[in-house]
Design an enzyme around this catalytic site. Structure first.
Site, mmCIF file in Angstrom:
data_model
loop_
_atom_site.group_PDB
_atom_site.id
_atom_site.type_symbol
_atom_site.label_atom_id
_atom_site.label_comp_id
_atom_site.label_asym_id
_atom_site.label_seq_id
_atom_site.Cartn_x
_atom_site.Cartn_y
_atom_site.Cartn_z
ATOM 1 N N THR A 1 1.070 -1.227 -0.258
ATOM 2 C CA THR A 1 0.142 0.054 -0.058
ATOM 3 C C THR A 1 0.751 1.174 0.064
ATOM 4 O O THR A 1 0.575 2.172 -0.786
ATOM 5 C CB THR A 1 -0.910 -0.077 0.997
ATOM 6 O OG1 THR A 1 -1.631 -1.256 1.130
ATOM 7 C CG2 THR A 1 -2.090 1.054 1.044
ATOM 8 N N ASP B 1 2.003 5.553 5.738
ATOM 9 C CA ASP B 1 2.011 3.985 5.770
ATOM 10 C C ASP B 1 1.071 3.209 5.734
ATOM 11 O O ASP B 1 -0.123 3.764 6.376
ATOM 12 C CB ASP B 1 2.944 3.847 6.900
ATOM 13 C CG ASP B 1 3.777 2.580 6.648
ATOM 14 O OD1 ASP B 1 3.754 1.774 5.814
ATOM 15 O OD2 ASP B 1 4.655 2.140 7.727
ATOM 16 N N GLY B 2 1.078 2.068 5.552
ATOM 17 C CA GLY B 2 -0.073 1.084 5.503
ATOM 18 C C GLY B 2 -0.266 0.554 6.922
ATOM 19 O O GLY B 2 0.317 0.821 7.801
ATOM 20 N N ALA B 3 -1.123 -0.583 7.190
ATOM 21 C CA ALA B 3 -1.404 -1.411 8.262
ATOM 22 C C ALA B 3 -1.784 -2.655 8.149
ATOM 23 O O ALA B 3 -2.504 -2.825 7.006
ATOM 24 C CB ALA B 3 -2.154 -0.528 9.436
ATOM 25 N N GLY C 1 5.858 -6.759 6.353
ATOM 26 C CA GLY C 1 6.578 -6.423 5.609
ATOM 27 C C GLY C 1 8.118 -6.489 6.198
ATOM 28 O O GLY C 1 8.960 -6.163 5.441
ATOM 29 N N GLU D 1 10.100 1.821 10.620
ATOM 30 C CA GLU D 1 8.466 2.408 10.531
ATOM 31 C C GLU D 1 8.316 3.233 11.859
ATOM 32 O O GLU D 1 7.781 4.211 11.806
ATOM 33 C CB GLU D 1 7.698 1.397 10.174
ATOM 34 C CG GLU D 1 7.725 1.012 8.759
ATOM 35 C CD GLU D 1 6.570 -0.433 8.531
ATOM 36 O OE1 GLU D 1 6.323 -0.482 7.420
ATOM 37 O OE2 GLU D 1 6.196 -0.950 9.598
#
Length: 230
Positions: free
Chosen positions: A35, A85-87, A101, A107
């Site tokens: 993402t 950022d994604g989750a 990831g 992060e």
């Protein structure tokens, strides 16, 4: 919409958010994963507006550079207005499980210094209670078994993350990851503090102490914006 289409949708929405809320000449914090990659691809179209980015992984650095986006070391930056950022999961408070990831430590470092954390995710990542997605814990290799015993005592099932050839997965920091199954995390902030205090833990993939400020959530009806209380 497919999951990939939803990821592209929120990636573009995040780029639009940055354009509208982050002044020209700023440096953007960028996360890791599929993402986040969609955000990078969308950001590339307006890269001339910004000085560059701070990256949370070697993979993200490579993708940013492939688009001609300058990458700064975090130590070079005095302030960071936004981190995108994604989750893997996000709950109603903005607490998240991240690290699928493998970049959870970097992060968390970049997120910790950003004024605003923008989470981008598809609707499947929104959950009532964190824990269905295995919780990553980055550990110093010699502490792997000891940490596993602590996890088991709390009712979790620790699984060493491995590569396709069966070797331990090694993070960008030279450590290993234990993925913990079978948890229901009712108190994410307390559990994050508890696990982070164990000797040998580099960091746990709970982002509760520094959760998201807002989430751009991809749904079949478009992007839903969720703002979390400070």
């Amino acid at each position: 919409m497919t999951q990939d289409e939803l990821k592209r949708l929120v990636g573009q929405a995040a780029a639009d958010y940055v354009i509208q809320n982050v002044p020209e000449g700023a440096v953007i914090g960028v996360g890791t994963g599929s993402t986040a990659n969609c955000f990078i691809d969308a950001l590339a179209a307006v890269k001339a507006r910004y000085r560059g980015a701070v990256s949370s992984s070697l993979a993200t650095t490579e993708r940013l550079k492939s688009h001609g986006i300058k990458v700064f070391d975090l130590n070079e930056i005095e302030s960071l207005q936004v981190y995108v950022d994604g989750a893997d999961e996000i709950d109603a408070s903005g607490a998240m499980i991240k690290g699928g990831g493998g970049a959870l430590t970097r992060e968390k470092i970049v997120a910790s210094v950003a004024d605003t954390f923008v989470c981008i995710a598809d609707a499947s990542k929104r959950v009532p209670v964190l824990g269905a997605f295995p919780l990553p814990i980055e550990v110093v290799p010699m502490a792997r078994t000891a940490i596993g015993r602590r996890v088991t005592a709390l009712g979790g099932v620790p699984v060493l993350r491995v590569t396709k050839d069966g070797a331990p997965y090694i993070t960008d920091n030279g450590n290993e990851i234990i993925d913990v199954k079978g948890l229901q995390i009712a108190d994410p902030r307390g559990f994050e503090a508890q696990v982070n205090a164990w000797p040998g833990v580099v960091t746990v993939g709970l982002f509760a102490e520094r959760g998201a400020n807002l989430c751009l959530l991809g749904t079949p009806n478009g992007v839903e914006t969720i703002v979390y209380p400070a």
